[in-house]
Structures are given as structure tokens and as C-alpha cells.
Enzyme design. Structure first.
Site, PDB file in Angstrom:
ATOM      1  N   ASP A 134       0.859  -1.197   0.000  1.00 23.88           N
ATOM      2  CA  ASP A 134       0.000   0.000   0.000  1.00 23.88           C
ATOM      3  C   ASP A 134       0.885   1.232   0.000  1.00 23.88           C
ATOM      4  O   ASP A 134       2.043   1.174   0.417  1.00 23.88           O
ATOM      5  CB  ASP A 134      -0.899  -0.020   1.250  1.00 23.88           C
ATOM      6  CG  ASP A 134      -2.179   0.799   1.099  1.00 23.88           C
ATOM      7  OD1 ASP A 134      -3.272   0.218   1.143  1.00 23.88           O
ATOM      8  OD2 ASP A 134      -2.069   2.042   0.940  1.00 23.88           O
ATOM      9  N   ASN A 179      -6.439  -5.191  -4.966  1.00 22.73           N
ATOM     10  CA  ASN A 179      -7.561  -4.534  -4.293  1.00 22.73           C
ATOM     11  C   ASN A 179      -7.416  -3.013  -4.194  1.00 22.73           C
ATOM     12  O   ASN A 179      -8.400  -2.308  -4.003  1.00 22.73           O
ATOM     13  CB  ASN A 179      -7.704  -5.149  -2.885  1.00 22.73           C
ATOM     14  CG  ASN A 179      -8.620  -4.348  -1.990  1.00 22.73           C
ATOM     15  OD1 ASN A 179      -9.837  -4.409  -2.124  1.00 22.73           O
ATOM     16  ND2 ASN A 179      -8.052  -3.566  -1.069  1.00 22.73           N
ATOM     17  N   TYR A 211     -14.022   5.938 -13.105  1.00 16.35           N
ATOM     18  CA  TYR A 211     -14.067   4.765 -12.209  1.00 16.35           C
ATOM     19  C   TYR A 211     -14.733   3.585 -12.917  1.00 16.35           C
ATOM     20  O   TYR A 211     -14.243   2.459 -12.853  1.00 16.35           O
ATOM     21  CB  TYR A 211     -14.818   5.138 -10.925  1.00 16.35           C
ATOM     22  CG  TYR A 211     -14.822   4.058  -9.857  1.00 16.35           C
ATOM     23  CD1 TYR A 211     -13.732   3.901  -8.998  1.00 16.35           C
ATOM     24  CD2 TYR A 211     -15.915   3.211  -9.688  1.00 16.35           C
ATOM     25  CE1 TYR A 211     -13.735   2.925  -8.004  1.00 16.35           C
ATOM     26  CE2 TYR A 211     -15.926   2.237  -8.693  1.00 16.35           C
ATOM     27  CZ  TYR A 211     -14.833   2.097  -7.858  1.00 16.35           C
ATOM     28  OH  TYR A 211     -14.841   1.125  -6.881  1.00 16.35           O
ATOM     29  N   LYS A 213     -12.831   0.080 -13.751  1.00 19.20           N
ATOM     30  CA  LYS A 213     -13.321  -1.180 -13.169  1.00 19.20           C
ATOM     31  C   LYS A 213     -13.796  -2.139 -14.260  1.00 19.20           C
ATOM     32  O   LYS A 213     -13.697  -3.365 -14.110  1.00 19.20           O
ATOM     33  CB  LYS A 213     -14.444  -0.898 -12.166  1.00 19.20           C
ATOM     34  CG  LYS A 213     -13.959  -0.236 -10.883  1.00 19.20           C
ATOM     35  CD  LYS A 213     -12.909  -1.083 -10.175  1.00 19.20           C
ATOM     36  CE  LYS A 213     -12.697  -0.695  -8.726  1.00 19.20           C
ATOM     37  NZ  LYS A 213     -11.626  -1.466  -8.091  1.00 19.20           N
ATOM     38  N   THR A 228     -15.153   5.222   1.083  1.00 16.52           N
ATOM     39  CA  THR A 228     -16.516   5.655   0.750  1.00 16.52           C
ATOM     40  C   THR A 228     -17.179   6.468   1.860  1.00 16.52           C
ATOM     41  O   THR A 228     -18.194   7.119   1.614  1.00 16.52           O
ATOM     42  CB  THR A 228     -17.413   4.434   0.457  1.00 16.52           C
ATOM     43  OG1 THR A 228     -17.296   3.511   1.545  1.00 16.52           O
ATOM     44  CG2 THR A 228     -17.012   3.761  -0.833  1.00 16.52           C
TER      45      THR A 228
END
Ligand SMILES: NC(=O)c1ccc[n+]([C@@H]2O[C@H](COP(=O)([O-])OP(=O)(O)OC[C@H]3O[C@@H](n4cnc5c(N)ncnc54)[C@H](O)[C@@H]3O)[C@@H](O)[C@H]2O)c1
Length: 256
Positions: A43, A96, A161, A165, A199
Site C-alpha cells: 500500500d 484490491n 471509475y 473497473k 466511501t
């Protein structure tokens, strides 16, 4: 012990400190360790990632933090090399890491477009490319790409996005076909609306929350653990005959 003896890299798993809001990757890291895997977290959020790894170790699990910008080819080479040299092999990769910035087509700048495509599409591509030789050496394994319901259907407030995706979704199928002969399975997970650090700012806007809730047949947001459970299934040998598939975990949103 559904992942006993397996070595996994999970990207974007920095948010995994118990008692704080977890991300999907953070929740997956806990499930993986509980099920017997060694977990390498890659990360850009070094501080949070190191805190998560410290907690995983305190719980008795084997975990390692690696600073990784998933858009960096050199970064990926380094993390795969370090994982293989430290733990002797690589069985599982979970792509992820993600970003999500609300913008319609007209509101989307070229920079914002590129940022989404880079983190999601380029990130999953590079991870897959550099993991494959190691997973092949291990005799096969599993790659799980975290796409989204937004990789399947459109929405009023996002553009780049969706494109990114969608790219992850179809890239998954190409990789699944190309590496089935090496016993490397590649699948995508398509979460619905899930409360995570990414989110939370959007979901705290009452109008956004109202619109989102109106779209969910099960009538609530997903918990990160509910998405992580699907990732675990695809990572484990229980899904040994599943490749190139899309696992939608969305409370019924895309069934409408
Ligand atoms: N939360 C949802 O409602 C939802 C729905 C569908 C799909 N997803 C996807 O699930 C994945 C996880 O999202 P989340 O909501 O759990 O987020 P999260 O809050 O855990 O944040 C994502 C993580 O990715 C990391 N990251 C961002 N850019 C990076 C880069 N260039 N290199 C390495 N790491 C990077 C961040 O530091 C963060 O730790 C994302 O791919 C997201 O798009 C989320």
C-alpha cells in the site's frame, strides 16, 4: 485453516486496525491470516499499513508491510521479489488497491481519468504480470481482482471509475484463459456499496446515502468482511474449478 501454508499479497490493505473502520483489503488480510495464510500488504499508506501489520502479528499471524504504489512497475518487481525470497513462494495475489473520485464525463479531467486507469487497470495488470512467474513456480494459485458493480453497470456520478473497473473485469477473463494451463485461476469480485474509509466521506452526505440506500434490495450497506468472505473463497482451493468468473456481492443491486 482454508489457506493453510499459503503466501498472499494483498494490495490496498492498509486499513485493517481492529476497532477502526476497515477497508475491504484490511478485512481480507484478517480473514486470510485467520485461515492460515502469510499476508504481505502492499500500500502507499505506510503508517496505516504498518499499524495493521503490527496488529496482525500481535494476533499471532505472519504479516509483512511493503510500501507499494501499484502503478509502479519497479515497485511490483520489488514486492514480488521480497515476498518470494522471504517466504519462499507466492500462491495468491489480491489486486484490491483503489481510488474513487466522483466526476461525470464532463467533470473528468485527463489527469483524473489517468489516475483511475492507472491505479485500477495498470495496477491489476502489473501485479498479475509480475505475480504469474512466482505463482507458476508454486504449481499454481489464485489471483483475485477487486472490480466493482460499477465495472458492470453505469451510474449518474462517475465516469473514469466505471471505465477502470470495467477494464479490470475483462482483463481478468483474458488472464484466466491465458494461465489456466499453469493452474493459475483469475477471477473478479464485484462489491456493491460498502462502508470503508474510501466511501465514508461520500456516504456521510445525506442525499448521497438516501440515493444509494434506495438502490439496495437488502436495504443496507455491505460490511467489508462480507466482501472479504468472497475474496477468501476465490483465493482458497474451495474454488478450484472457478476461473474467469465474476463474483457479485452487492445486496441485489445489479439484479434489478
Ligand atoms: N467501498 C465500496 O463501496 C466499494 C465498492 C466496490 C468496489 N470497491 C473497491 O474495493 C477496493 C478497496 O476499496 P475500499 O473501499 O475497501 O477502500 P479503502 O478505504 O481500503 O482504500 C483503498 C486502499 O487503496 C490504497 N491505494 C490507493 N492508491 C494506491 C496505489 N497507487 N498503490 C497502492 N495502494 C493504493 C489506499 O491507500 C487504501 O489503503 C477498491 O478497489 C475499490 O474500488 C469498493
Amino acid at each position: 485453516m482454508r489457506l493453510k501454508g499459503k503466501v498472499a499479497i494483498i494490495t490496498g490493505a492498509a486499513a485493517g486496525v481492529p476497532g477502526e473502520m476497515m477497508g475491504i483489503g484490511g478485512a481480507a488480510a484478517w480473514l486470510f491470516v485467520r485461515e492460515g495464510a502469510t499476508v504481505v500488504i502492499g500500500d502507499i499508506n505506510e503508517k496505516q499499513g504498518r499499524r495493521t501489520v503490527a496488529k496482525l502479528r500481535e494476533s499471532g499471524g505472519e504479516a509483512l508491510f511493503q510500501h507499494l504504489d501499484v502503478t509502479s512497475e519497479q515497485g511490483w518487481q520489488g514486492v514480488v521479489r521480497e515476498t518470494a525470497s522471504r517466504y519462499g513462494k507466492l500462491d495468491i495475489l489480491v489486486n484490491n488497491a483503489g481510488i474513487g473520485i466522483l466526476a461525470t464525463v464532463e467533470e473528468t479531467t485527463v489527469e483524473l481519468w489517468d489516475a483511475h486507469m492507472n491505479v485500477h487497470a495498470r495496477g491489476a495488470f502489473l501485479g498479475t504480470k509480475y505475480a504469474i512467474p512466482e505463482v507458476r513456480k508454486a504449481g499454481g494459485g489464485s489471483i483475485v481482482n477487486v472490480s466493482s458493480i460499477h465495472g458492470i453497470t453505469g451510474s449518474p456520478t462517475l465516469a473514469a471509475y466505471h471505465a477502470a473497473k470495467g477494464a479490470v473485469r475483462i482483463f481478468t477473463k483474458a488472464a484466466a484463459i491465458q494461465y489456466a494451463k499453469d493452474k493459475i485461476r483469475v477471477n473478479s469480485v464485484h462489491p456493491g456499496y460498502t462502508m470503508t474509509p474510501m466511501t465514508e466521506p461520500g456516504f456521510s452526505i445525506p442525499d448521497v446515502m438516501k440515493a444509494v440506500m434506495g438502490r439496495i434490495p437488502l436495504g443496507r450497506l455491505a460490511k467489508p468482511e462480507e466482501i472479504a468472505a468472497g475474496i477468501l473463497y476465490l483465493a482458497s482451493d474451495e474454488s478450484s474449478y472457478v476461473t474467469g468468473a465474476e463474483l457479485v456481492i452487492d445486496g441485489g443491486v445489479t439484479a434489478q
